[in-house]
Design a protein around this motif. Structure first.
Motif, PDB file in Angstrom:
ATOM      1  N   ASP A 236      41.497  42.709  34.465  1.00 56.10           N
ATOM      2  CA  ASP A 236      42.879  42.263  34.382  1.00 56.10           C
ATOM      3  C   ASP A 236      43.145  41.662  33.008  1.00 56.10           C
ATOM      4  O   ASP A 236      42.244  41.108  32.360  1.00 56.10           O
ATOM      5  CB  ASP A 236      43.166  41.216  35.459  1.00 56.10           C
ATOM      6  CG  ASP A 236      42.953  41.755  36.864  1.00 56.10           C
ATOM      7  OD1 ASP A 236      43.076  42.985  37.056  1.00 56.10           O
ATOM      8  OD2 ASP A 236      42.659  40.951  37.762  1.00 56.10           O
ATOM      9  N   VAL A 237      44.386  41.738  32.577  1.00 57.59           N
ATOM     10  CA  VAL A 237      44.747  41.236  31.253  1.00 57.59           C
ATOM     11  C   VAL A 237      44.470  39.730  31.188  1.00 57.59           C
ATOM     12  O   VAL A 237      44.867  38.958  32.061  1.00 57.59           O
ATOM     13  CB  VAL A 237      46.223  41.521  30.949  1.00 57.59           C
ATOM     14  CG1 VAL A 237      46.594  40.987  29.567  1.00 57.59           C
ATOM     15  CG2 VAL A 237      46.501  43.018  31.039  1.00 57.59           C
ATOM     16  N   GLY A 238      43.766  39.340  30.141  1.00 52.18           N
ATOM     17  CA  GLY A 238      43.381  37.952  29.965  1.00 52.18           C
ATOM     18  C   GLY A 238      41.972  37.644  30.427  1.00 52.18           C
ATOM     19  O   GLY A 238      41.471  36.549  30.192  1.00 52.18           O
ATOM     20  N   GLN A 239      41.322  38.625  31.068  1.00 48.57           N
ATOM     21  CA  GLN A 239      39.971  38.409  31.585  1.00 48.57           C
ATOM     22  C   GLN A 239      38.904  39.042  30.692  1.00 48.57           C
ATOM     23  O   GLN A 239      37.724  38.989  31.008  1.00 48.57           O
ATOM     24  CB  GLN A 239      39.850  38.996  32.994  1.00 48.57           C
ATOM     25  CG  GLN A 239      40.853  38.436  33.978  1.00 48.57           C
ATOM     26  CD  GLN A 239      40.718  36.943  34.163  1.00 48.57           C
ATOM     27  OE1 GLN A 239      39.643  36.456  34.502  1.00 48.57           O
ATOM     28  NE2 GLN A 239      41.801  36.212  33.950  1.00 48.57           N
ATOM     29  N   GLY A 240      39.315  39.640  29.587  1.00 47.60           N
ATOM     30  CA  GLY A 240      38.379  40.342  28.734  1.00 47.60           C
ATOM     31  C   GLY A 240      38.349  39.800  27.321  1.00 47.60           C
ATOM     32  O   GLY A 240      38.570  38.611  27.088  1.00 47.60           O
ATOM     33  N   THR A 241      38.115  40.688  26.364  1.00 45.03           N
ATOM     34  CA  THR A 241      37.854  40.263  24.985  1.00 45.03           C
ATOM     35  C   THR A 241      38.883  40.741  23.967  1.00 45.03           C
ATOM     36  O   THR A 241      38.787  40.396  22.789  1.00 45.03           O
ATOM     37  CB  THR A 241      36.466  40.778  24.540  1.00 45.03           C
ATOM     38  OG1 THR A 241      36.470  42.213  24.588  1.00 45.03           O
ATOM     39  CG2 THR A 241      35.363  40.241  25.432  1.00 45.03           C
ATOM     40  N   GLN A 265      41.982  51.115  37.944  1.00 47.18           N
ATOM     41  CA  GLN A 265      41.280  51.046  39.224  1.00 47.18           C
ATOM     42  C   GLN A 265      41.206  49.601  39.737  1.00 47.18           C
ATOM     43  O   GLN A 265      40.121  49.063  39.950  1.00 47.18           O
ATOM     44  CB  GLN A 265      39.853  51.618  39.073  1.00 47.18           C
ATOM     45  CG  GLN A 265      39.790  53.068  38.649  1.00 47.18           C
ATOM     46  CD  GLN A 265      40.222  54.009  39.769  1.00 47.18           C
ATOM     47  OE1 GLN A 265      40.325  53.610  40.914  1.00 47.18           O
ATOM     48  NE2 GLN A 265      40.467  55.257  39.435  1.00 47.18           N
ATOM     49  N   PRO A 266      42.328  48.953  39.959  1.00 46.06           N
ATOM     50  CA  PRO A 266      42.262  47.563  40.431  1.00 46.06           C
ATOM     51  C   PRO A 266      41.796  47.496  41.881  1.00 46.06           C
ATOM     52  O   PRO A 266      42.237  48.277  42.730  1.00 46.06           O
ATOM     53  CB  PRO A 266      43.716  47.090  40.300  1.00 46.06           C
ATOM     54  CG  PRO A 266      44.526  48.345  40.464  1.00 46.06           C
ATOM     55  CD  PRO A 266      43.715  49.436  39.820  1.00 46.06           C
ATOM     56  N   ALA A 267      40.923  46.557  42.182  1.00 48.31           N
ATOM     57  CA  ALA A 267      40.448  46.392  43.551  1.00 48.31           C
ATOM     58  C   ALA A 267      41.588  45.967  44.464  1.00 48.31           C
ATOM     59  O   ALA A 267      41.692  46.413  45.608  1.00 48.31           O
ATOM     60  CB  ALA A 267      39.321  45.364  43.590  1.00 48.31           C
TER      61      ALA A 267
END
Length: 285
Positions: A236-241, A265-267
């Motif tokens: 999700d946006v904001g959860q990565g780099t 592919q969101p859970a």
């Protein structure tokens, strides 16, 4: 690096008797840091992210998207609703749909119907999101695509609609000493062919979106906002780099206008788009 599955949803484009399978793609996403005083004015959503919900209940899904705060949506199929029906839903929810993804075959075989639907729904951009692997093996293949893009762009412009192309990572895999994406940029008319830059895929391919913004101002009026972990997984946006602060701060000066959240592919689609919206709505740059 140039392998990705292109997913097809069960939706359809209802234009009289014309049926159309909706399109999508699979990829990863991003993160950011505190910035300046600007914020995104209108946060959009690529509806492919919630395709499983759209397949079940389009009106309810659009309502939930609007309730979360999204103001723009980008279609990837119309799920057997007519453009008139969808436009009524959008108007009731105060949503706009400035863009849509369409299979390239639609531009070749049903262009007039596609443009009529675009006018009804308020699409300003008609975007091809995928090229079949068998037709992108050589640089000459990409040159042929550039010719088609120019032709479609001219036809769209005549109808007051802008043609655009959405990238994955395969366009950045060198063929000989050339980058196919650079060929597409160089051999298409900047006025007829715009680009929707997928921030995940260009980063996944090892390229810098800021370099492309600098080298091609005005070519990127839209982007897909997707985040990616250090090991290149989509989140999700904001959860990565991915540094969205840095990207958005520069993009504001190169005519980037539409920011569409996407996760392939969101859970849990609703939870995913909620987290992404909450992050972006608080982001300053």
């Amino acid at each position: 690096m140039d392998r990705r599955n292109f997913l097809r949803t069960a939706g359809g484009l209802a234009l009289g008797s014309l049926a159309w399978a909706s399109l999508g793609c699979d990829r990863p996403e991003a993160s950011s840091t505190a910035g300046g005083s600007r914020r995104l004015e209108r946060i959009g959503l690529q509806l492919y992210t919630v395709r499983t919900l759209m397949e079940q209940d389009v009106p309810r899904t659009l309502e939930q998207v609007a309730q979360l705060g999204y103001r723009e949506v980008e279609f990837a199929g119309y799920y057997n609703y007519t453009p008139q029906e969808l436009r009524q839903m959008l108007d009731q929810l105060e949503l706009s749909a400035p863009a849509t993804h369409v299979p390239f075959q639609m531009l070749e075989e049903n262009l007039s119907a596609l443009l009529e639907a675009a006018h009804t729904l308020g699409h300003r951009y008609v975007i091809v999101p995928w090229l079949p692997p068998e037709q992108r093996q050589t640089i000459d293949d990409y040159r042929r695509w550039a010719e088609r893009f120019n032709r479609w762009g001219e036809a769209c412009k005549a109808a007051n609609v802008q043609f655009a192309y959405h990238n994955h990572d395969f366009e950045f895999a060198r063929i000989g000493d050339q980058v196919p994406y650079d060929v597409l940029l160089a051999e298409t008319d900047p006025e007829l062919v715009k680009m929707e830059l997928d921030l995940y895929w260009i980063t996944y391919a090892g390229f810098d979106p800021l370099v492309y913004f600098q080298q091609h101002p005005g070519r990127f009026p839209l982007c897909h906002v997707k985040d990616m972990t250090a090991d290149r997984q989509m989140v999700d946006v904001g959860q990565g780099t991915i540094d969205f602060v840095k990207i958005f701060a520069q993009a504001a000066g190169v005519q980037l206008q539409h920011y569409f959240v996407e996760h392939d592919q969101p859970a849990d689609p609703l939870a995913s788009i909620r987290r992404s919206y909450e992050y972006l709505s608080q982001l300053t740059f």
